[in-house]
Scaffold this motif. Structure first.
Motif, PDB file in Angstrom:
ATOM      1  N   ASN A   1      79.082  44.044  89.081  1.00  0.00           N
ATOM      2  CA  ASN A   1      79.169  43.856  90.528  1.00  0.00           C
ATOM      3  C   ASN A   1      79.591  42.428  90.885  1.00  0.00           C
ATOM      4  OD1 ASN A   1      78.155  46.506  90.919  1.00  0.00           O
ATOM      5  ND2 ASN A   1      76.052  45.734  90.739  1.00  0.00           N
ATOM      6  N   GLU A   2      78.953  41.492  90.206  1.00  0.00           N
ATOM      7  CA  GLU A   2      79.176  40.088  90.537  1.00  0.00           C
ATOM      8  C   GLU A   2      78.816  39.223  89.334  1.00  0.00           C
ATOM      9  OE1 GLU A   2      78.529  37.877  94.712  1.00  0.00           O
ATOM     10  OE2 GLU A   2      76.666  38.420  93.695  1.00  0.00           O
ATOM     11  N   LEU A   3      79.655  38.231  89.054  1.00  0.00           N
ATOM     12  CA  LEU A   3      79.389  37.286  87.974  1.00  0.00           C
ATOM     13  C   LEU A   3      79.673  35.888  88.518  1.00  0.00           C
ATOM     14  CD1 LEU A   3      80.540  37.712  84.250  1.00  0.00           C
ATOM     15  CD2 LEU A   3      80.008  35.524  85.305  1.00  0.00           C
ATOM     16  N   LEU A   4      78.613  35.163  88.816  1.00  0.00           N
ATOM     17  CA  LEU A   4      78.741  33.826  89.398  1.00  0.00           C
ATOM     18  C   LEU A   4      78.343  32.773  88.378  1.00  0.00           C
ATOM     19  CD1 LEU A   4      77.110  34.476  92.897  1.00  0.00           C
ATOM     20  CD2 LEU A   4      79.522  34.617  92.260  1.00  0.00           C
ATOM     21  N   THR A   5      79.109  31.703  88.320  1.00  0.00           N
ATOM     22  CA  THR A   5      78.832  30.619  87.376  1.00  0.00           C
ATOM     23  C   THR A   5      78.846  29.279  88.102  1.00  0.00           C
ATOM     24  OG1 THR A   5      81.169  30.273  86.816  1.00  0.00           O
ATOM     25  CG2 THR A   5      79.962  31.902  85.513  1.00  0.00           C
ATOM     26  N   MET A   6      78.121  28.324  87.537  1.00  0.00           N
ATOM     27  CA  MET A   6      78.151  26.957  88.059  1.00  0.00           C
ATOM     28  C   MET A   6      77.806  25.993  86.919  1.00  0.00           C
ATOM     29  SD  MET A   6      76.188  25.163  91.286  1.00  0.00           S
ATOM     30  CE  MET A   6      74.540  25.269  90.563  1.00  0.00           C
ATOM     31  N   HIS A   7      78.590  24.931  86.821  1.00  0.00           N
ATOM     32  CA  HIS A   7      78.344  23.917  85.799  1.00  0.00           C
ATOM     33  C   HIS A   7      77.219  22.999  86.256  1.00  0.00           C
ATOM     34  CE1 HIS A   7      81.109  23.871  82.321  1.00  0.00           C
ATOM     35  NE2 HIS A   7      81.823  24.690  83.084  1.00  0.00           N
ATOM     36  N   LEU A   8      76.179  22.907  85.435  1.00  0.00           N
ATOM     37  CA  LEU A   8      75.089  21.970  85.662  1.00  0.00           C
ATOM     38  C   LEU A   8      75.345  20.674  84.897  1.00  0.00           C
ATOM     39  CD1 LEU A   8      72.074  24.431  85.279  1.00  0.00           C
ATOM     40  CD2 LEU A   8      73.199  23.687  87.397  1.00  0.00           C
ATOM     41  N   GLY A   9      76.346  20.700  84.037  1.00  0.00           N
ATOM     42  CA  GLY A   9      76.752  19.568  83.226  1.00  0.00           C
ATOM     43  C   GLY A   9      78.006  19.975  82.478  1.00  0.00           C
TER      44      GLY A   9
END
Length: 318
Positions: A244-252
């Motif tokens: 349905n949804e694949l969200l990513t975010m770089h924390l480093g």
């Protein structure tokens, strides 16, 4: 290239800029060249900036705490953003002030051979530092263009050191021609003009770095190719009907947060669904080692569409 891989390059630039700054200030004091003074300020700013990058790398490695459950990876992004502010404020600001001051109150530049000697030595050291930074940058390009590599890079040390060194080399060239023009014409205005040109180079470098690091600080998604491969890996797992949804975010630079909403086979029982989720977690973390935080939500495709529509979100394709 990981931030830890750039520590050697940062240390090399730090010591080189520190030594060069001292010689530039001595030359400026002896000869009265404002362009050389601006270059001295430039080297001091670069030295301090490399110290801030090292501080950011060290603080980003601190473990997670109850107050910071996702760790301190973004500390590196914060200090990289501070580097851009310092380049603009301290570097460009002081150089612009010195240039305007010398335009309003011209002073004779004496003993230019000292300036040429210092500039020559500085160019040698900056060439070495720039070459090291460029090689590290080239290793991370993987066939992409330079601008694309900068835009997709999640490691600010990779492009910050490169552009600092490039700006430093350009500043040396400007200072050389400013002092040379002053010698040939006997007009110290050229020295002042070179100082203002160095201020402009610093300001443009700072603005560019601020734009890039601001995006990282706010939060950027993982590289599109990695997200696509991750989606394909999830869909290949038996029991998964759709993503349905694949969200990513770089924390480093090497730390990615992933939230995944998937529609699982309705025939799966509670224990079987747990097994599928466990396999998915192991598969994603093994295949994509930069994924340090992974949250999986089981949700029917239709329910997800309704929820997304109610929230005004755009539903990503399967």
């Amino acid at each position: 290239m990981a931030a830890k891989g750039n520590v050697r390059i940062i240390y090399a630039a730090l010591f080189a800029n520190g030594a060069i700054a001292v010689t530039k200030f001595i030359a400026s004091f002896v000869t009265g060249s404002s362009a050389m003074f601006a270059e001295g300020v430039h080297s001091v700013v670069d030295t301090g900036n490399q110290g801030l990058l090292l501080l950011g790398i060290a603080r980003s490695k601190r473990p997670a705490t109850p107050e910071h459950p996702f760790g301190h990876g973004k500390d590196l992004y914060f200090w990289a953003f501070m580097v851009a502010i310092i380049i603009f404020g301290a570097g460009a600001g002081f150089a612009a002030y010195e240039g305007v001051e010398k335009l309003l109150h011209p002073a004779e530049v004496e003993g230019s051979w000292i300036n040429y000697a210092v500039l020559g030595a500085a160019m040698v050291f900056e060439t070495i530092a720039l070459t090291m930074a460029f090689r590290a940058f080239q290793a991370a390009r993987e066939g992409r263009g330079m601008l694309e590599t900068v835009r997709q890079s999640k490691d600010p040390t990779l492009f910050t050191v490169l552009f600092e060194d490039a700006a430093a080399m350009l500043g040396l060239v400007i200072a050389f021609f400013g002092i040379l023009a002053t010698d040939l014409t006997g007009d110290p205005t050229w020295d002042a003009v070179a100082t203002l040109a160095i201020a402009a180079v610093l300001a443009l470098t700072a603005v560019f770095l601020a734009i890039e690091t601001k995006g990282l600080l706010v939060g950027e998604a993982a590289e599109p190719g990695l997200v696509r491969r991750m989606r394909e890996a999830v869909l290949a797992e038996p029991g998964v009907r759709s993503v349905n949804e694949l969200l990513t975010m770089h924390l480093g630079p090497n730390e990615i947060l992933v939230t995944l909403s998937a529609d699982f086979d309705d025939t799966l029982k509670g224990g079987e669904l747990e097994d599928v989720v466990t396999r998915l977690q192991e598969k994603v973390r093994t295949t994509f080692p930069d994924v340090k935080r992974l949250f999986i939500e089981a949700q029917g495709r239709a329910a997800h569409r309704e929820q997304a529509a109610a929230a005004g979100d755009v539903v990503a394709p399967v």
